[in-house]
Each structure stands twice: as C-alpha cells, then as structure tokens.
Design a protein around this motif. Structure first.
Motif, PDB file in Angstrom:
ATOM      1  N   UNK A 213      38.534  59.936  50.915  1.00 20.46           N
ATOM      2  CA  UNK A 213      39.732  59.522  50.182  1.00 20.46           C
ATOM      3  C   UNK A 213      39.920  58.010  50.226  1.00 20.46           C
ATOM      4  N   UNK A 214      39.464  57.385  51.303  1.00 20.62           N
ATOM      5  CA  UNK A 214      39.694  55.953  51.530  1.00 20.62           C
ATOM      6  C   UNK A 214      38.425  55.146  51.307  1.00 20.62           C
ATOM      7  N   UNK A 215      37.816  55.304  50.177  1.00 19.97           N
ATOM      8  CA  UNK A 215      36.569  54.596  49.896  1.00 19.97           C
ATOM      9  C   UNK A 215      36.783  53.091  49.824  1.00 19.97           C
ATOM     10  N   UNK A 216      35.731  52.334  50.020  1.00 16.78           N
ATOM     11  CA  UNK A 216      35.861  50.885  50.077  1.00 16.78           C
ATOM     12  C   UNK A 216      35.348  50.134  48.881  1.00 16.78           C
ATOM     13  N   UNK A 217      34.908  50.815  47.837  1.00 18.23           N
ATOM     14  CA  UNK A 217      34.413  50.097  46.666  1.00 18.23           C
ATOM     15  C   UNK A 217      35.289  50.381  45.459  1.00 18.23           C
ATOM     16  N   UNK A 218      35.282  49.447  44.540  1.00 18.57           N
ATOM     17  CA  UNK A 218      36.160  49.547  43.370  1.00 18.57           C
ATOM     18  C   UNK A 218      35.579  50.456  42.300  1.00 18.57           C
ATOM     19  N   UNK A 219      36.467  51.191  41.639  1.00 16.41           N
ATOM     20  CA  UNK A 219      36.109  51.975  40.457  1.00 16.41           C
ATOM     21  C   UNK A 219      36.200  51.118  39.199  1.00 16.41           C
ATOM     22  N   UNK A 220      37.135  50.165  39.210  1.00 15.79           N
ATOM     23  CA  UNK A 220      37.446  49.416  37.994  1.00 15.79           C
ATOM     24  C   UNK A 220      37.757  47.963  38.316  1.00 15.79           C
ATOM     25  N   UNK A 221      37.770  47.164  37.270  1.00 16.67           N
ATOM     26  CA  UNK A 221      38.142  45.759  37.373  1.00 16.67           C
ATOM     27  C   UNK A 221      39.349  45.529  36.467  1.00 16.67           C
ATOM     28  N   UNK A 222      40.289  44.726  36.946  1.00 17.65           N
ATOM     29  CA  UNK A 222      41.491  44.350  36.199  1.00 17.65           C
ATOM     30  C   UNK A 222      41.493  42.827  36.107  1.00 17.65           C
ATOM     31  N   UNK A 223      41.823  42.288  34.929  1.00 29.32           N
ATOM     32  CA  UNK A 223      41.760  40.841  34.721  1.00 29.32           C
ATOM     33  C   UNK A 223      43.125  40.242  34.404  1.00 29.32           C
ATOM     34  N   UNK A 224      43.557  39.309  35.226  1.00 33.73           N
ATOM     35  CA  UNK A 224      44.747  38.509  34.942  1.00 33.73           C
ATOM     36  C   UNK A 224      44.216  37.167  34.468  1.00 33.73           C
ATOM     37  N   UNK A 225      44.278  36.945  33.162  1.00 31.32           N
ATOM     38  CA  UNK A 225      43.633  35.780  32.573  1.00 31.32           C
ATOM     39  C   UNK A 225      44.618  34.943  31.769  1.00 31.32           C
ATOM     40  N   UNK A 226      44.496  33.636  31.947  1.00 28.63           N
ATOM     41  CA  UNK A 226      45.264  32.661  31.188  1.00 28.63           C
ATOM     42  C   UNK A 226      44.299  31.845  30.345  1.00 28.63           C
ATOM     43  N   UNK A 227      44.843  31.154  29.348  1.00 32.59           N
ATOM     44  CA  UNK A 227      44.006  30.230  28.588  1.00 32.59           C
ATOM     45  C   UNK A 227      43.812  28.963  29.427  1.00 32.59           C
TER      46      UNK A 227
ATOM     47  N   UNK B 240      39.087  32.322  39.346  1.00 30.76           N
ATOM     48  CA  UNK B 240      39.775  31.516  40.359  1.00 30.76           C
ATOM     49  C   UNK B 240      39.931  32.274  41.667  1.00 30.76           C
ATOM     50  N   UNK B 241      40.068  33.597  41.552  1.00 31.88           N
ATOM     51  CA  UNK B 241      40.323  34.376  42.766  1.00 31.88           C
ATOM     52  C   UNK B 241      40.014  35.847  42.511  1.00 31.88           C
ATOM     53  N   UNK B 242      39.564  36.502  43.577  1.00 29.71           N
ATOM     54  CA  UNK B 242      39.431  37.958  43.598  1.00 29.71           C
ATOM     55  C   UNK B 242      40.505  38.474  44.540  1.00 29.71           C
ATOM     56  N   UNK B 243      41.366  39.345  44.044  1.00 30.42           N
ATOM     57  CA  UNK B 243      42.380  39.937  44.916  1.00 30.42           C
ATOM     58  C   UNK B 243      41.757  41.120  45.656  1.00 30.42           C
ATOM     59  N   UNK B 244      42.277  41.454  46.834  1.00 31.00           N
ATOM     60  CA  UNK B 244      41.713  42.580  47.589  1.00 31.00           C
ATOM     61  C   UNK B 244      41.835  43.898  46.821  1.00 31.00           C
ATOM     62  N   UNK B 245      41.048  44.855  47.239  1.00 27.41           N
ATOM     63  CA  UNK B 245      41.048  46.188  46.650  1.00 27.41           C
ATOM     64  C   UNK B 245      42.482  46.720  46.553  1.00 27.41           C
ATOM     65  N   UNK B 246      42.825  47.317  45.407  1.00 27.07           N
ATOM     66  CA  UNK B 246      44.150  47.908  45.208  1.00 27.07           C
ATOM     67  C   UNK B 246      43.981  49.248  44.496  1.00 27.07           C
TER      68      UNK B 246
END
Length: 189
Positions: A47-61, A115-121
């Motif tokens: 249940x508590x796996x350590x790898x990501x299923x997906x990527x989410x992007x917070x992007x500005x111009x 600029x940054x990678x946020x921790x797994x969420x």
C-alpha cells in the motif's frame, strides 16, 4: 488502526478495487474500499509504495506572470474541470521525461526548466494509493490542441486576475489545482 488483510475485489484495465481490513483501536473490524493502479496488492508494505504513478506539472511562463492550466473534460464527472497538466508515467521514464512527453501531448508546449521536484504525494488519499511527483518549472511555445483521441483538453495561460475570475464564475477545479491557483492568484505580482 491495525492492518489485517487486503483482498482484490475487481481488476480493470487501469484500476483495481480492493477491500482492506483493519482492526480499530476499539477492537472492531473495519473494511475499507479502495482503488489502486497496482494489480497485485497483498501486504501493508504494498500500500505504501515508494515510486510515482504519475507526474503533475505546476508551470509558469518565462515571466512568472502566467500559470498554465488545462481545462479537461473528466468522464467521472461528465463535466469540464481545471487542472494542472499531468499524466501517468510510462515504465522506465524519469519524472522529467514523463513531464516533457505529457506536456507536449496535452498542450504542444516545451518544458524549458525544472526548478523543483516536490516529494511524493497522493492523488486521492481518501480512496486510492495513487502517487504523484510534482514538478515546478517553466514552459514555452505555442499551445495547440491535445493529440489524444481519448482526452479532451483545452490548455491556456492564465494571469492572477483571470484565475480570480474563474473562481468568481464558479468554475470547477481539481482540489490541488484550486488550492495552488487560489494562493498564487492572491500573491502580489
């Protein structure tokens, strides 16, 4: 809560349904329904796996004055929802490779800086163990229509004022996108 067991109830093409049984602090049994992208959950550690299923992007111009949002038709709601560009990672992809591919597929834009990678969420911790890596960065290029045959996406750059107007009109948002967009739209420019 003390973990007791996990049992697969249904397996779909992308999502698998499980019943997870716990013992409460009062000694009662609690069966919790959940979904996962993992087709073979068997233990609490699964249940508590350590790898990501997906990527989410917070992007500005490049100026930092506009935020990229997708307006996407979400079949589970039967309606359009504002969300960050995002998508499932392909086997063997790094988060950055996945972000570049998904951004290009959904918007036609190019990821110009991370600029940054946020921790797994978690995407929806109330009923799923799906995980994300969130990338914060910049993008550029000309927005074009999504090249997906199964996703309807309208990408756009939004100023702080334009985002405030979306809220005033009562537009629908994914929770993580709403929270960030609200805070960003209230920051001084």
């Amino acid at each position: 809560m003390k973990f007791q067991s996990i049992q697969k109830v249904h397996s779909g093409s992308y999502i698998h349904r499980y019943d997870v049984t716990y013992q409460t602090a009062a000694g009662h049994e609690k069966v919790y329904e959940m979904i996962s992208r993992n087709p073979s959950l068997k233990t609490l550690a699964d249940l508590k796996k350590g790898q990501a299923d997906a990527v989410v992007m917070i992007l500005h111009d490049g100026s930092g004055e506009r935020l990229l949002l997708n307006r996407e038709f979400r079949m589970a709601l039967g309606d359009w929802v504002y969300n960050f560009p995002a998508g499932l990672m392909e086997p063997g992809e790094t988060p950055e490779e996945s972000a570049r591919r998904e951004l290009r597929e959904e918007t036609g834009l190019t990821l110009t800086a991370v600029r940054e990678y946020l921790p797994l969420s978690y995407s929806a911790v109330g009923f799923s163990n799906e995980t994300n890596i969130c990338i914060v960065g910049t993008a550029e290029g000309t927005i074009r229509e999504s090249d997906s045959e199964v996703e309807e996406i309208e990408a756009g750059w939004f100023t702080r004022e334009e985002i405030r107007q979306l809220f005033e009109k009562g537009e629908l948002f994914a929770a993580r996108t709403q929270a960030y967009s609200y805070l960003w739209s209230r920051m001084p420019g």
